[in-house]
Design an enzyme around this catalytic site. Structure first.
Site, PDB file in Angstrom:
ATOM      1  N   ARG A 549       0.826  -1.257   0.031  1.00 50.92           N
ATOM      2  CA  ARG A 549      -0.033  -0.052   0.030  1.00 50.92           C
ATOM      3  C   ARG A 549       0.859   1.210  -0.151  1.00 50.92           C
ATOM      4  NH1 ARG A 549       1.119   2.158   4.776  1.00 50.92           N
ATOM      5  NH2 ARG A 549       1.297   0.697   6.695  1.00 50.92           N
ATOM      6  N   GLY A 550       0.023   2.309  -0.129  1.00 53.02           N
ATOM      7  CA  GLY A 550       0.907   3.748  -0.034  1.00 53.02           C
ATOM      8  C   GLY A 550       1.219   3.976   1.526  1.00 53.02           C
ATOM      9  N   THR A 554       2.628   1.871  10.229  1.00 56.33           N
ATOM     10  CA  THR A 554       1.365   2.112  11.077  1.00 56.33           C
ATOM     11  C   THR A 554       1.105   0.923  11.913  1.00 56.33           C
ATOM     12  OG1 THR A 554      -0.749   2.846  11.320  1.00 56.33           O
ATOM     13  CG2 THR A 554      -0.410   1.296   9.462  1.00 56.33           C
ATOM     14  N   ALA A 637      -7.626   2.230   8.748  1.00 51.75           N
ATOM     15  CA  ALA A 637      -7.637   1.620  10.128  1.00 51.75           C
ATOM     16  C   ALA A 637      -8.205   2.647  11.156  1.00 51.75           C
ATOM     17  CB  ALA A 637      -6.330   0.977  10.316  1.00 51.75           C
ATOM     18  N   CYS A 653       3.098   6.766  10.639  1.00 53.51           N
ATOM     19  CA  CYS A 653       3.195   7.314   9.326  1.00 53.51           C
ATOM     20  C   CYS A 653       4.616   8.225   8.983  1.00 53.51           C
ATOM     21  CB  CYS A 653       1.926   8.257   9.005  1.00 53.51           C
ATOM     22  SG  CYS A 653       0.359   7.260   9.386  1.00 53.51           S
TER      23      CYS A 653
END
Length: 696
Positions: A549-550, A554, A637, A653
């Site tokens: 994913r980008g 996290t 999330a 992040c």
């Protein structure tokens, strides 16, 4: 030969250096700055300077046979000074190319516009007809690794530029070549930084005609405003022959078809100016002894030079083109060409002013009427480019008035321009983007893709909801991928199926789950943002996984609502940014139901809460999307009853700011634990409402 290139990073200079290196010459180069694509290409061939800058003691020695001086280097360059002191021959690159081509038949394409396209047309014909030739062209061309070739071929095709040769040689480049065969496509004032008057600009073309030998021939465009005049002055000895556009008929798709001796030749390029360029290329190729039918056969496979009316995309009633046009004559010809291709459609033309001439206020009257064939016109220039070129500021209103267009907007901010382009209704409308720059960093190809995709009809909005409970992250990943890949396969089948085959049903799903403790690292993330080593992770019972994913790092764990929408986004809209914002809006509106004000922070994904009192800005929901063929996976999330201490082991992040933290819904409401089923239902319903989902 041992040859050193001063200012090797130039577009022609680095190609010439590479070409000579591949022919066995010992090549070195220097420059104070080199950017891609020059940098990568020089590095690939082992010619990139180890250190940027000028080092005369290291680079210039009596062993050198020659120095080639690029336009970027100044007259006081220390390496140039050292070369002169040692008596080493110094050449501009056009001088050097001529010295290596004295025994060849030299073909030069000159003029204010159409040089690259016409040169590439001739090269394409020679290549298709199996002829051996050298070349020098000012842009990268499909089918040719380099922009320069110097061999023992009997012919060389040269794009003849009227700009200056070097800091020492203030003559136009094309004055060096002494062509046997030449084309003059047209004369329209340009390069005002070195030709401050049109008369001075015209004079360099007068000088050019005098360089063509008596046995040479000049093919010139018959309807140019200025060429017939300088030919009539008689200060030349070569033969001259005027030309106009190839005769053609329009095909059903609007593209031209040439009829020659009963044989039809459908072309891929269009526009009056391209038919004129083709005629000039045809005459040169005939002069080189190629039969007419072979030339026309080759023309049918010519798709255009790079960034010259490059077709970026097509929908039912929209075509999008990108062109290198920037000078007034080029912008006018290109706009007229696209407008004529689909006369029943409207045209939006977007022009960036990026060159010294185009940004010179005294030159702006030359743009009057250039975009008239476009129903809607956008013009862009940037304050940064003006500063880089040390030109004075002018207002958008001042510039706009010079175009004399009734529906024109001028932009100085590329984001505002892109937003305006995206909001245009492209139904039955074409888009033409014109620039020799980069529209302030705008991704034009992505813009075109988004516009075209948006034109496609929307489809199935049925979505199945699955709450699969707690599942290890890797198992959840595999579960996602299985559904994701199946949806992609069905989508591909439905796209490619025959008319006799029945379409398969797409299965679109929204998955809710949570995971045992795990840290995941997105494609753009950094391992530095994980604050535990492998042993510590194992001791705490926390998994770690890099994923596709980008975003950055996290945490996923109990107490979160993890949502994985697996959708064919083209069924809803083809805009990934809108999709991400819609997920964020889902959480923001759910928070509002609990009396909490969620927000976005520019440049950061996810949903945040505003700073208040001693509390910093707090992230409550992470968003990370993966998209393949417009099929989504991963998602969000949402921290509901999450143990926030687990975020202390990472820089969430990748955001290390002291004024930002992580929070949860229960933490913000000051309750021990929220009803997860209640919150899940609110998220599901809100997401469905905003997306327009039909639940099944």
């Amino acid at each position: 030969m041992r040859i050193h290139f001063i200012a090797v990073g130039g577009s022609v200079m680095h190609n010439l250096a590479i070409e000579l290196s591949t022919k066995g010459h010992a090549i070195t180069g220097s420059d104070d700055e080199i950017y891609d694509p020059s940098k990568s290409k020089l590095e690939r061939y082992g010619l990139l300077p180890e250190v940027f800058g000028w080092y005369p003691e290291k680079n210039i020695s009596p062993e050198l046979d020659a120095v080639v001086l690029g336009m970027h280097a100044r007259a006081d360059n220390p390496e140039l000074k050292k070369a002169n002191e040692l008596g080493i021959p110094v050449y501009s690159f056009p001088e050097f190319v001529y010295e290596r081509s004295k025994e060849k038949t030299r073909v030069v394409v000159a003029g204010s516009h159409g040089k690259t396209t016409t040169t590439s047309m001739i090269m394409h014909v020679l290549l298709e007809c199996g002829r051996d030739f050298d070349y020098l062209v000012g842009a990268a061309l499909e089918g040719f690794e380099l922009m320069v070739r110097l061999s023992d071929a009997p012919v060389i095709i040269i794009e003849g530029d009227e700009y200056l040769s070097s800091a020492l040689d203030r003559r136009s480049k094309f004055l060096h070549y002494k062509p046997h065969i030449s084309i003059l496509t047209g004369i329209a004032w340009d390069h005002v930084n070195v030709f401050p008057t049109f008369e001075g600009y015209l004079d360099t073309f007068r000088q050019y005609l005098q360089t063509i030998p008596e046995e040479g021939i000049l093919f010139h465009y018959s309807n140019d405003d200025h060429i017939p005049g300088i030919i009539k002055e008689g200060n030349h000895s070569c033969r001259t022959e005027a030309y106009s556009a190839l005769d053609f008929e329009a095909g059903k798709d609007g593209l031209p078809i040439v009829d020659f001796e009963g044989q039809k030749y459908p072309l891929k390029v269009f526009g009056k100016h391209n038919l004129e360029n083709l005629k000039a290329a045809y005459l040169v190729c005939r002069e080189l002894g190629i039969p007419a039918n072979e030339i026309l056969d080759a023309f049918t496979t010519f798709g255009g030079a790079a960034k010259r009316l490059q077709h970026l995309g097509k929908a039912f009633s929209t075509d999008i083109f990108l062109d290198f046009a920037h000078a007034p004559s080029k912008a006018k010809a290109t706009t007229e060409a696209v407008a004529s291709l689909h006369p029943h459609r409207k045209l939006t033309a977007c022009l960036e002013l990026h060159t010294f001439s185009s940004l010179n206020k005294a030159f702006h009257p030359q743009y009057s009427g250039t975009l008239d064939k476009a129903e809607q016109a956008f013009v862009f220039y940037s304050e940064h480019t003006l500063k880089m070129k040390k030109l004075p500021w002018f207002t958008p209103e001042e510039l706009g008035a010079q175009f004399n267009h009734p529906n024109l907007r001028v932009f100085t901010d590329s984001n505002e321009l892109e937003e305006a382009l995206r909001t245009v209704d492209y139904m039955n409308r074409d888009l033409l983007m014109m620039s020799s720059g980069h529209f302030g960093g705008m991704d034009v190809k992505q813009l075109a893709e988004d516009i075209i995709t948006k034109q496609k009809p929307q489809g199935n909005k049925e979505v199945e909801f699955l709450d699969i409970g707690r599942i290890p992250y890797k198992e959840g990943w595999d579960y996602q991928f299985k559904i994701h890949d199946a949806l992609k396969a069905v989508k591909k089948f439905n796209r490619d199926k025959s008319e006799e085959e029945e379409a398969k049903e797409e299965r679109q799903v929204l998955i809710f789950c949570d995971h045992p403790h795990v840290y995941t690292l997105g494609k753009s993330g950094s391992m530095d943002n994980l604050l535990l080593n492998e042993a510590q992770l194992k001791d705490k019972g926390i998994d770690f996984l890099p994923i596709n994913r980008g975003g950055d790092i996290t945490y996923h764990g109990p107490g979160q609502i993890v949502g994985y929408p697996i959708l064919n986004l083209e069924n809803f809209f083809a805009d990934i940014h809108k999709y991400v914002r819609l997920i964020e809006e889902t959480i923001i509106q759910v928070l509002q139901d609990y009396g909490i004000g969620g927000m976005r922070i520019e440049g950061l994904s996810g949903v945040w809460l505003e700073a208040e009192g001693f509390k910093p800005k707090r992230k409550i929901c992470a968003v990370g999307i993966h998209l393949s063929r417009w099929v989504t996976m991963h998602g969000f999330a949402f921290n509901v009853n999450t143990d926030l201490s687990l975020f202390n082991n990472i820089i969430p992040c990748g955001i290390a700011d002291d004024d930002k933290a992580v929070t949860s819904l229960s933490n913000e409401l000051g309750v021990g634990e929220m009803d997860m089923d209640e919150v899940k239902e609110k998220v599901r319903l809100k997401f469905g409402e905003l997306m327009g989902i039909e639940w099944v």
